[in-house]
Design a protein around this motif. Sequence first.
Motif, PDB file in Angstrom:
ATOM      1  N   THR A  99      39.395 -10.213 -31.916  1.00 17.81           N
ATOM      2  CA  THR A  99      39.390 -11.630 -31.491  1.00 17.81           C
ATOM      3  C   THR A  99      38.894 -12.533 -32.613  1.00 17.81           C
ATOM      4  O   THR A  99      39.453 -13.620 -32.859  1.00 17.81           O
ATOM      5  CB  THR A  99      38.496 -11.805 -30.252  1.00 17.81           C
ATOM      6  OG1 THR A  99      38.975 -10.954 -29.201  1.00 17.81           O
ATOM      7  CG2 THR A  99      38.506 -13.256 -29.788  1.00 17.81           C
ATOM      8  N   ASN A 103      41.055 -15.539 -33.984  1.00 20.02           N
ATOM      9  CA  ASN A 103      40.652 -16.912 -33.636  1.00 20.02           C
ATOM     10  C   ASN A 103      39.799 -17.605 -34.695  1.00 20.02           C
ATOM     11  O   ASN A 103      39.681 -18.825 -34.674  1.00 20.02           O
ATOM     12  CB  ASN A 103      39.890 -16.915 -32.313  1.00 20.02           C
ATOM     13  CG  ASN A 103      40.766 -16.507 -31.141  1.00 20.02           C
ATOM     14  OD1 ASN A 103      41.982 -16.635 -31.198  1.00 20.02           O
ATOM     15  ND2 ASN A 103      40.154 -15.991 -30.088  1.00 20.02           N
ATOM     16  N   SER A 193      34.968 -20.020 -30.507  1.00 14.87           N
ATOM     17  CA  SER A 193      35.631 -18.733 -30.258  1.00 14.87           C
ATOM     18  C   SER A 193      34.724 -17.571 -30.663  1.00 14.87           C
ATOM     19  O   SER A 193      34.618 -16.560 -29.952  1.00 14.87           O
ATOM     20  CB  SER A 193      36.946 -18.686 -31.033  1.00 14.87           C
ATOM     21  OG  SER A 193      37.567 -17.433 -30.873  1.00 14.87           O
ATOM     22  N   THR A 197      33.104 -14.820 -28.116  1.00 15.50           N
ATOM     23  CA  THR A 197      33.271 -13.372 -28.349  1.00 15.50           C
ATOM     24  C   THR A 197      31.926 -12.664 -28.433  1.00 15.50           C
ATOM     25  O   THR A 197      31.716 -11.594 -27.820  1.00 15.50           O
ATOM     26  CB  THR A 197      34.068 -13.153 -29.645  1.00 15.50           C
ATOM     27  OG1 THR A 197      35.324 -13.821 -29.555  1.00 15.50           O
ATOM     28  CG2 THR A 197      34.298 -11.671 -29.894  1.00 15.50           C
TER      29      THR A 197
END
Length: 758
Positions: A99, A103, A193, A197
């Motif tokens: 991720t 991102n 982001s 996460t």
Amino acid sequence: MTVKLDFEECLKDSPRFRADIEEVEGDVNELETRLDKLVKQCNTMLEAGKVFCQNSKNFVAGLKELGHHYSSDATMGCLDKFSKKLLFILEAQGEAIDTIQKNVKMKLQSFVKEDVRRFKEVRKEFERCSEALDTALNKNAQVPRGKQHEVEEASNALLNARKASRSGALDYVLEINVIESKKKTEVLNAVLSLMDTQAQFFQQGHQSLKELESYRKNLSDEQTQLVLNAAREKRDMEQRHAAIKKKDMSYDDSIMDYCADAATGIVMEGYLYKRASNAFKTWSRRWFSIQKNQLVYQKKFKEQPTVVVEDLRLCTVKTCVDQERRFCFEVVSPSKTCLLQADSERQQQGWITAVQSSIASAFQERREDTLSPRERLSSVSAGSGVGQEQEGSSCQALEEVQAIPGNNHCCDCGEPGPDWASINLGITLCITCSGIHRSLGVHFSKVRSLTLDSWEPELIRLMCELGNSAINRIYEARIDEITIKKPHPSSPRQDKESWIRSKYVEKKFIQKLPETGRVTPLRRSSARRNRSTVQERAGPRPTLKPKPNRATLPRLSGISPSDLKNNTASYKDCEDEEEDLSGLHPGALLYRSAALQHFPVMADALAHGADVNWVNVAEDSSTPLIQAATANSLAACEFLLQNGASVNQADSNGKGPLHHATILGHTGLVCLFLKRGADYNAKDKSSKDPISIAVESANADIVTLLRIAKMNKEMREMDGAFGQSGDETCLDIFRDFSQMASNNPEKLKRRSTDIKIL
């Protein structure tokens, strides 16, 4: 989102705008460097994370195998459970790494490679257009006035370059504002982001992230609102950008706004070409501004401005038509002259008007910051005797001059309580009109303050002989026939300036002379000639009342010559001298009225173009000044001298005004002529100078004055460049004689029989 740069400011292309874009460019370059570094660090972190996860999985596998080794031990069963939890955490960590790579790394990398690159491309296009505009401006400025085809070619090139430059500037400003907005949203989005996460990853095990939960939520809400606002403002900017781009950007003038009440103190600013004062006379383009009653310029925004004019009250501005370059004008101050060039005629006129308005504003501010004239005059100075004497002369001037009917209001606009005067016209003025009179030049009007300047007695008497009413009867004789309206105190400065120029320079309102007013003057009667050479006036006339009218012209008062001849009750002594002056041309009229000491008629003759040094060949080539000297009129001589009469012009016998004043024993006039630069060494046809004439006539006072003037000149020549030691004493003596000649003339009738030449 806050707009970083304004579209209108970019059209000016001012140093301020250049400084702002330099700041933005520096910020973007620094941001690019930091983002590149951050992306590399993120990539290193992700690679290390993958290695860490793989090693951690190996560790978990080893832990699980260890748990199998203790399978018979219930206490060690925790290893299997813990390994399962750790494996779950490692799986979540792997997902977090994917991720983050998607991102964070990819978005930041995309922002650097796409948005920043596009920003640099637009910047290069803007710089290219700016360089092209500078080249076109220089070529346009250098085109000679007489080469029309080159002028048109340069103008067309400048038109296209300006259009391209302003279009590129608008695009660049839009890109700047967009990237300023996007760099916040993109970075915030990447950070959020990453935080999401990490929060998910450490949700069960890290209390510190739980403590940031409320902050993360608030920040997330704020970031959401920023995204919405940025999208809305971006849409608005795009619409505004499109609307401005539809406007005509090919006009040849920069945005020029004169604002006297600007909050920044800058009332006018823009680019001008300035010619250097060195031997090469090079021209440079600089950013000029009018601020704090000063004219300054600078090349870069952060540079200290260079002052062209320290005090606008001490300067004047005028167009310069003798230059080969177009649109030039001069700003003239006592210390230097600055030659400037605008890009167009409209800019030239705009700058001239701005400087003139600033001069008027500077005088107005000075007036408001100081005490009223009455308060200044009523205060007692604690300074030197000279200062007290000047204050006394100013007090006397203000009181006596304003006491004349009509002088308590400005002659041109009617403002009450004027404390300025034009000494060659004999009128009082307000501060605004006095500034306009000063801009006309001293050949039209000599301005002096009734409260700040010192006044000699003869000047005060001159002012009291004329006045606003008498002068307006001359210069506004046809005002009822003209459609132009006379300004009032609250009228704009432009209206007052137009009125004053029409009145005194163009002389639109004076009564036209009849065609018969061209005959040559007749000789004076023998009675007048005899009296003019032997009579002296018994004493001074009252200074607060205008002189009786002995030869008023029909165009001034409506009195005919026959009425003058019938008025014998008041002027029995002039019965044999009355003459019709209405048929004389202006020069002869000035000559006759100077002998009669009639100031309104003298002023009327000058208004109609009389030569102040007109020569009457029928009377020994005498001049009006010699006539006034013969009549022993200090005020009449002062009036003629203030209007340009030559103090050394002699008649056919070689006698100048100083000779005549010495022969007739007019001590006050001798003092006046010496102060005005009369030559005491000039000899007549009989080889006599004024000193020898005064010695022969045994006039002690005149001999004293002439010898003092001679000694003063000799002392100045001996002192040379090191000083003028004799001036102060000489001026003090002349001042005393002037006071005595004006106030106690009977004291100057002394004679001495034992005078010897030094």
